[in-house]
Design a protein around this motif. Structure first.
Motif, PDB file in Angstrom:
ATOM      1  N   PHE A  68       0.868  -1.178   0.000  1.00 37.92           N
ATOM      2  CA  PHE A  68       0.000   0.000   0.000  1.00 37.92           C
ATOM      3  C   PHE A  68       0.900   1.222   0.000  1.00 37.92           C
ATOM      4  N   TRP A  69       0.772   2.057  -1.042  1.00 36.73           N
ATOM      5  CA  TRP A  69       1.674   3.185  -1.224  1.00 36.73           C
ATOM      6  C   TRP A  69       0.926   4.505  -1.122  1.00 36.73           C
ATOM      7  N   LEU A  70       1.428   5.392  -0.274  1.00 36.69           N
ATOM      8  CA  LEU A  70       0.884   6.734  -0.130  1.00 36.69           C
ATOM      9  C   LEU A  70       2.053   7.687   0.016  1.00 36.69           C
ATOM     10  N   ALA A  71       2.168   8.639  -0.906  1.00 33.71           N
ATOM     11  CA  ALA A  71       3.199   9.668  -0.774  1.00 33.71           C
ATOM     12  C   ALA A  71       2.721  10.683   0.258  1.00 33.71           C
ATOM     13  N   PRO A  72       3.420  10.817   1.378  1.00 31.76           N
ATOM     14  CA  PRO A  72       2.920  11.691   2.450  1.00 31.76           C
ATOM     15  C   PRO A  72       2.987  13.154   2.050  1.00 31.76           C
ATOM     16  N   PRO A  73       2.044  13.971   2.512  1.00 34.58           N
ATOM     17  CA  PRO A  73       2.093  15.403   2.180  1.00 34.58           C
ATOM     18  C   PRO A  73       3.321  16.063   2.799  1.00 34.58           C
ATOM     19  N   ASN A  74       4.002  16.826   1.996  1.00 37.54           N
ATOM     20  CA  ASN A  74       5.162  17.569   2.479  1.00 37.54           C
ATOM     21  C   ASN A  74       5.069  18.978   1.902  1.00 37.54           C
ATOM     22  N   TRP A  75       4.523  19.884   2.698  1.00 42.92           N
ATOM     23  CA  TRP A  75       4.213  21.221   2.210  1.00 42.92           C
ATOM     24  C   TRP A  75       5.435  22.101   2.037  1.00 42.92           C
ATOM     25  N   LEU A  80       7.004  19.864  -7.124  1.00 35.41           N
ATOM     26  CA  LEU A  80       6.120  18.704  -7.080  1.00 35.41           C
ATOM     27  C   LEU A  80       6.839  17.414  -7.424  1.00 35.41           C
ATOM     28  N   ASP A  81       7.802  17.470  -8.330  1.00 33.98           N
ATOM     29  CA  ASP A  81       8.536  16.252  -8.673  1.00 33.98           C
ATOM     30  C   ASP A  81       9.221  15.673  -7.448  1.00 33.98           C
ATOM     31  N   ALA A  82       9.788  16.538  -6.614  1.00 34.45           N
ATOM     32  CA  ALA A  82      10.450  16.047  -5.405  1.00 34.45           C
ATOM     33  C   ALA A  82       9.447  15.411  -4.452  1.00 34.45           C
ATOM     34  N   ALA A  83       8.261  16.001  -4.352  1.00 34.11           N
ATOM     35  CA  ALA A  83       7.260  15.523  -3.395  1.00 34.11           C
ATOM     36  C   ALA A  83       6.646  14.200  -3.806  1.00 34.11           C
ATOM     37  N   TYR A  84       6.504  13.971  -5.095  1.00 33.87           N
ATOM     38  CA  TYR A  84       5.810  12.774  -5.566  1.00 33.87           C
ATOM     39  C   TYR A  84       6.720  11.809  -6.315  1.00 33.87           C
ATOM     40  N   LEU A  85       7.359  12.273  -7.383  1.00 36.92           N
ATOM     41  CA  LEU A  85       8.141  11.365  -8.218  1.00 36.92           C
ATOM     42  C   LEU A  85       9.467  10.984  -7.574  1.00 36.92           C
ATOM     43  N   ASP A  86      10.247  11.974  -7.142  1.00 32.77           N
ATOM     44  CA  ASP A  86      11.531  11.649  -6.524  1.00 32.77           C
ATOM     45  C   ASP A  86      11.344  10.818  -5.262  1.00 32.77           C
ATOM     46  N   PHE A  87      10.297  11.126  -4.497  1.00 33.39           N
ATOM     47  CA  PHE A  87      10.030  10.356  -3.280  1.00 33.39           C
ATOM     48  C   PHE A  87       9.699   8.909  -3.606  1.00 33.39           C
ATOM     49  N   SER A 243       0.708  28.992   6.533  1.00 35.66           N
ATOM     50  CA  SER A 243       0.885  27.660   7.134  1.00 35.66           C
ATOM     51  C   SER A 243       2.308  27.147   6.993  1.00 35.66           C
ATOM     52  N   GLY A 244       3.135  27.868   6.229  1.00 34.18           N
ATOM     53  CA  GLY A 244       4.525  27.461   6.063  1.00 34.18           C
ATOM     54  C   GLY A 244       4.798  26.687   4.794  1.00 34.18           C
ATOM     55  N   ALA A 245       3.813  26.584   3.906  1.00 35.58           N
ATOM     56  CA  ALA A 245       4.002  25.851   2.657  1.00 35.58           C
ATOM     57  C   ALA A 245       4.952  26.602   1.737  1.00 35.58           C
ATOM     58  N   SER A 246       5.735  25.837   0.967  1.00 34.00           N
ATOM     59  CA  SER A 246       6.603  26.448  -0.032  1.00 34.00           C
ATOM     60  C   SER A 246       5.747  27.059  -1.133  1.00 34.00           C
ATOM     61  N   GLU A 247       6.340  27.962  -1.895  1.00 33.41           N
ATOM     62  CA  GLU A 247       5.579  28.618  -2.957  1.00 33.41           C
ATOM     63  C   GLU A 247       5.115  27.599  -4.000  1.00 33.41           C
ATOM     64  N   ALA A 248       5.941  26.604  -4.285  1.00 31.20           N
ATOM     65  CA  ALA A 248       5.554  25.577  -5.260  1.00 31.20           C
ATOM     66  C   ALA A 248       4.340  24.790  -4.779  1.00 31.20           C
ATOM     67  N   MET A 249       4.292  24.479  -3.496  1.00 28.82           N
ATOM     68  CA  MET A 249       3.174  23.710  -2.969  1.00 28.82           C
ATOM     69  C   MET A 249       1.928  24.578  -2.828  1.00 28.82           C
ATOM     70  N   VAL A 250       2.113  25.861  -2.525  1.00 35.85           N
ATOM     71  CA  VAL A 250       0.978  26.783  -2.503  1.00 35.85           C
ATOM     72  C   VAL A 250       0.321  26.816  -3.879  1.00 35.85           C
ATOM     73  N   GLN A 251       1.141  26.969  -4.921  1.00 38.59           N
ATOM     74  CA  GLN A 251       0.610  27.021  -6.277  1.00 38.59           C
ATOM     75  C   GLN A 251      -0.048  25.702  -6.670  1.00 38.59           C
TER      76      GLN A 251
END
Length: 295
Positions: A68-75, A80-87, A243-251
């Motif tokens: 069971f795979w879930l990429a955890p949220p990392n704001w 996005l590539d780092a948050a989903y694909l690279d992870f 909330s401390g999210a990066s600009e990429a994650m905000v967008q």
């Protein structure tokens, strides 16, 4: 052996208990084993660490039939590539090297729609599905709308001010599902060794609801008035940045929300199979009301 990532999260914790109730052999990957409930920790194999680490997933996937795979949220991720694909790349390498046969992953609605390429977090989730599928593993992606459980982020506002806020229009109807139903769908797939190939499984809840519909149900269940308040784009973006999210994650979050407002989640046809059982009214009675009362 079934491997569960994010076993202390809102979906993973329910999934683990579902699997243990069916006497499945379960192995979990968790950063802090102390966060597991005592009765769970005694019944599962524990691999400490992050599931974005190659050594960790290689160890965890050894001898496993399903994951069971879930990429955890990392704001705070810078893209996005780092948050989903690279992870996810280390997991894909381990899926191949350890001979994992089946993967069930948490994804999103919208594949094949005009909005899929510009929907932020959804676009990244669909790209993650493609990456996992490229390993040749049998894959079922859980195609999900927004979660009912996200309302819990506004418990203070609902309890103290009688206000529920959304960036979507008050009359915009869309599906919403309970995390308990997502966990149930995942457990059914993970326990079934007959399916092959690639596919998606939608979990849509039993009905489409607007913000106005939701506050009417909340008011009835809670026995107190709750009103809807639309969050305009500038305020929505400011709240994400605060909330401390990066600009990429905000967008990315903003782009996803705008795609949903244009019908991203409404393109999936509702069927008896995709209509999961927990209604918003039931969820409010079983989850939201206790949380509000505890305030």
């Amino acid at each position: 052996m079934i491997v569960v990532t994010t076993p202390t999260g809102s979906i993973g914790s329910k999934l683990v208990r579902n699997l243990l109730d069916r006497d499945a052999k379960v192995r979990v990957i968790v950063r802090d084993p102390a966060r597991l409930a005592d009765d769970v920790r005694e019944r599962v194999e524990v691999v400490p660490g992050t599931h974005g680490d190659l050594d960790v997933v290689t160890t965890a996937f050894a001898g496993a039939d399903a994951v069971f795979w879930l990429a955890p949220p990392n704001w705070r991720m810078e893209n996005l590539d780092a948050a989903y694909l690279d992870f996810t790349r280390p997991a894909c390498e381990a899926i191949v090297s350890q001979g994992v046969r089946r993967v069930v992953d948490v994804s999103a609605l919208g594949r094949g729609t005009p909005y899929a390429d510009k929907a932020g977090l959804v676009t990244a989730s669909l790209a993650m599905d493609d990456l996992i599928a490229s390993t040749g593993v049998h894959l079922r992606s859980l195609a999900l709308p927004s979660f009912m459980d996200n309302v819990l982020r506004q418990v203070d506002s609902i309890a103290d001010d009688g206000v529920y806020r959304e960036p979507l229009a008050a009359d915009h109807k869309e599906p919403t599902c309970a995390t308990a139903d997502i966990a149930a769908a995942a457990s059914r797939l993970l326990l079934d060794d007959t399916w092959t190939g690639r596919g998606s499984v939608a979990v849509l809840g039993p009905e489409d609801l607007s913000g106005n519909d939701k506050v009417a149900i909340m008011s009835e269940v809670l026995g107190r008035p709750v009103r809807f308040e639309h969050t305009p784009p500038d305020a929505f973006l400011a709240g994400l940045r605060a909330s401390g999210a990066s600009e990429a994650m905000v967008q990315a979050f903003y782009d996803m929300t705008m795609a949903k407002s244009q019908g991203l989640d409404n393109a999936e046809p509702r069927t008896p199979e995709s209509s999961s059982p927990t209604s918003f009214r039931q969820w409010c009675a079983e989850v939201l009301k206790p949380a509000v009362d505890a305030r």
